[in-house]
Write an enzyme that holds these catalytic residues in place. Sequence first.
Site, PDB file in Angstrom:
ATOM      1  N   LEU A   1       0.829  -1.206   0.000  1.00 34.53           N
ATOM      2  CA  LEU A   1       0.000   0.000   0.000  1.00 34.53           C
ATOM      3  C   LEU A   1       0.864   1.258   0.000  1.00 34.53           C
ATOM      4  O   LEU A   1       1.936   1.291   0.600  1.00 34.53           O
ATOM      5  CB  LEU A   1      -0.890   0.013   1.253  1.00 34.53           C
ATOM      6  CG  LEU A   1      -1.879  -1.141   1.401  1.00 34.53           C
ATOM      7  CD1 LEU A   1      -2.537  -1.086   2.774  1.00 34.53           C
ATOM      8  CD2 LEU A   1      -2.923  -1.098   0.303  1.00 34.53           C
TER       9      LEU A   1
ATOM     10  N   ASP B   1       2.346  -6.170   2.625  1.00 29.27           N
ATOM     11  CA  ASP B   1       3.006  -5.311   3.609  1.00 29.27           C
ATOM     12  C   ASP B   1       3.458  -6.046   4.861  1.00 29.27           C
ATOM     13  O   ASP B   1       3.915  -5.413   5.823  1.00 29.27           O
ATOM     14  CB  ASP B   1       2.060  -4.178   4.019  1.00 29.27           C
ATOM     15  CG  ASP B   1       1.857  -3.155   2.923  1.00 29.27           C
ATOM     16  OD1 ASP B   1       2.838  -2.467   2.581  1.00 29.27           O
ATOM     17  OD2 ASP B   1       0.734  -3.044   2.409  1.00 29.27           O
TER      18      ASP B   1
ATOM     19  N   GLU C   1       6.324  -4.358  12.567  1.00 34.99           N
ATOM     20  CA  GLU C   1       6.111  -3.476  13.711  1.00 34.99           C
ATOM     21  C   GLU C   1       4.652  -3.042  13.850  1.00 34.99           C
ATOM     22  O   GLU C   1       4.174  -2.794  14.962  1.00 34.99           O
ATOM     23  CB  GLU C   1       6.993  -2.226  13.578  1.00 34.99           C
ATOM     24  CG  GLU C   1       6.811  -1.245  14.730  1.00 34.99           C
ATOM     25  CD  GLU C   1       7.595   0.046  14.556  1.00 34.99           C
ATOM     26  OE1 GLU C   1       8.296   0.418  15.499  1.00 34.99           O
ATOM     27  OE2 GLU C   1       7.496   0.678  13.493  1.00 34.99           O
ATOM     28  N   ASP C   2       3.944  -2.973  12.735  1.00 36.78           N
ATOM     29  CA  ASP C   2       2.570  -2.473  12.765  1.00 36.78           C
ATOM     30  C   ASP C   2       1.599  -3.424  13.448  1.00 36.78           C
ATOM     31  O   ASP C   2       0.473  -3.031  13.752  1.00 36.78           O
ATOM     32  CB  ASP C   2       2.079  -2.182  11.344  1.00 36.78           C
ATOM     33  CG  ASP C   2       2.766  -0.969  10.745  1.00 36.78           C
ATOM     34  OD1 ASP C   2       3.002   0.003  11.480  1.00 36.78           O
ATOM     35  OD2 ASP C   2       3.071  -1.000   9.542  1.00 36.78           O
TER      36      ASP C   2
ATOM     37  N   ARG D   1      -4.406  -5.375   5.772  1.00 37.32           N
ATOM     38  CA  ARG D   1      -3.334  -5.777   6.688  1.00 37.32           C
ATOM     39  C   ARG D   1      -3.828  -6.525   7.929  1.00 37.32           C
ATOM     40  O   ARG D   1      -3.024  -7.041   8.703  1.00 37.32           O
ATOM     41  CB  ARG D   1      -2.514  -4.542   7.102  1.00 37.32           C
ATOM     42  CG  ARG D   1      -1.883  -3.829   5.905  1.00 37.32           C
ATOM     43  CD  ARG D   1      -0.757  -2.931   6.314  1.00 37.32           C
ATOM     44  NE  ARG D   1       0.306  -3.694   6.959  1.00 37.32           N
ATOM     45  CZ  ARG D   1       1.345  -3.148   7.583  1.00 37.32           C
ATOM     46  NH1 ARG D   1       1.438  -1.835   7.651  1.00 37.32           N
ATOM     47  NH2 ARG D   1       2.272  -3.909   8.139  1.00 37.32           N
TER      48      ARG D   1
ATOM     49  N   ARG E   1      -4.249   5.621   9.787  1.00 35.57           N
ATOM     50  CA  ARG E   1      -4.293   4.205  10.180  1.00 35.57           C
ATOM     51  C   ARG E   1      -4.684   3.966  11.634  1.00 35.57           C
ATOM     52  O   ARG E   1      -4.966   2.831  12.004  1.00 35.57           O
ATOM     53  CB  ARG E   1      -2.925   3.563   9.908  1.00 35.57           C
ATOM     54  CG  ARG E   1      -2.480   3.600   8.445  1.00 35.57           C
ATOM     55  CD  ARG E   1      -3.244   2.607   7.588  1.00 35.57           C
ATOM     56  NE  ARG E   1      -2.865   2.684   6.193  1.00 35.57           N
ATOM     57  CZ  ARG E   1      -1.850   2.020   5.646  1.00 35.57           C
ATOM     58  NH1 ARG E   1      -1.087   1.232   6.390  1.00 35.57           N
ATOM     59  NH2 ARG E   1      -1.587   2.134   4.360  1.00 35.57           N
TER      60      ARG E   1
ATOM     61  N   HIS F   1       2.665   7.152   9.159  1.00 34.85           N
ATOM     62  CA  HIS F   1       2.666   6.805  10.581  1.00 34.85           C
ATOM     63  C   HIS F   1       3.439   7.854  11.381  1.00 34.85           C
ATOM     64  O   HIS F   1       4.315   8.532  10.836  1.00 34.85           O
ATOM     65  CB  HIS F   1       3.353   5.443  10.808  1.00 34.85           C
ATOM     66  CG  HIS F   1       2.573   4.267  10.319  1.00 34.85           C
ATOM     67  ND1 HIS F   1       3.120   3.322   9.462  1.00 34.85           N
ATOM     68  CD2 HIS F   1       1.309   3.867  10.558  1.00 34.85           C
ATOM     69  CE1 HIS F   1       2.209   2.400   9.206  1.00 34.85           C
ATOM     70  NE2 HIS F   1       1.109   2.701   9.864  1.00 34.85           N
TER      71      HIS F   1
ATOM     72  N   CYS G   1      10.084  -0.069  11.040  1.00 33.61           N
ATOM     73  CA  CYS G   1       8.941  -0.895  10.613  1.00 33.61           C
ATOM     74  C   CYS G   1       9.280  -2.377  10.506  1.00 33.61           C
ATOM     75  O   CYS G   1       8.396  -3.224  10.554  1.00 33.61           O
ATOM     76  CB  CYS G   1       8.457  -0.474   9.215  1.00 33.61           C
ATOM     77  SG  CYS G   1       8.210   1.253   8.940  1.00 33.61           S
TER      78      CYS G   1
END
Length: 254
Positions: free
Chosen positions: A18, A61, A66-67, A86, A132, A162, A247
């Site tokens: 993305l 992704d 980390e997300d 995601r 997000r 982010h 990330c």
Amino acid sequence: MQKRALVRRPGPRLDEGLLTHLERTPVDVQLAQRQWLDYVEAMQAEGWQVFEVEPADDCPDAVFVEDTAVVYGDLAVITRPGADERKPETPGTERALVEAGYRIARIEAPGALDGGDVLKHDGTVWVGLGGRTNQAGVDQLAAHLEPLGARVVGVPITKVLHLKSAVTALPDGTVVGHEPLVDDPSVYPSFLPVPEEGGAHVVLLDADTVLMATSAPRTRELFEESGLRVVAVDISEFEKLEGCVTCLSVRLRG
């Protein structure tokens, strides 16, 4: 201090990741895989144990692991990513964190939270409110972390994907950012502007050492002049997807 990190290797659909603030440019998936290995080896060379989360090859992704989680003390908060594409990434991370011995909490609907929106230092947890992560996600994270002594602060972001695309913190707590991408530097008790976008992203390897991207040589020089030791890695293919050094791992310090 025990230093462990979770990582997830890039999948075959990485180039479909993305994008929100960048124009799409071709990603060399094979080069990205080599860069990812170099990143992992750089962490290992600095004494970090690195554990792989199970692949999620259908999620372009997923390498930006980390997300999918926010770790604080002995608690791992499994996120609820703001992009629907995601959301399937989180179960693998949860399994890895259970195996690592963490207690588990979760962000639930209608909350949305990406780990890349969470910057922690010395008891303060700044959380980016943008594309997000929503207020319900911030409120739920606060409910999970405040009993552990954290102070959770929402920070509006409009110029980057982010919060940690805009700012990260040096070992002494100084927040660094590339000013054109930082909505309000006054939010942070101590803020140091850096000359390059890639210079805003550091991973703390120990009390004197940071990991950063080779794309910010002037910032590296600035850090080294201040007494920091810098480990630099080339992550050019991930930068094309709005990724940065933070990330690519979930750091577990204990």
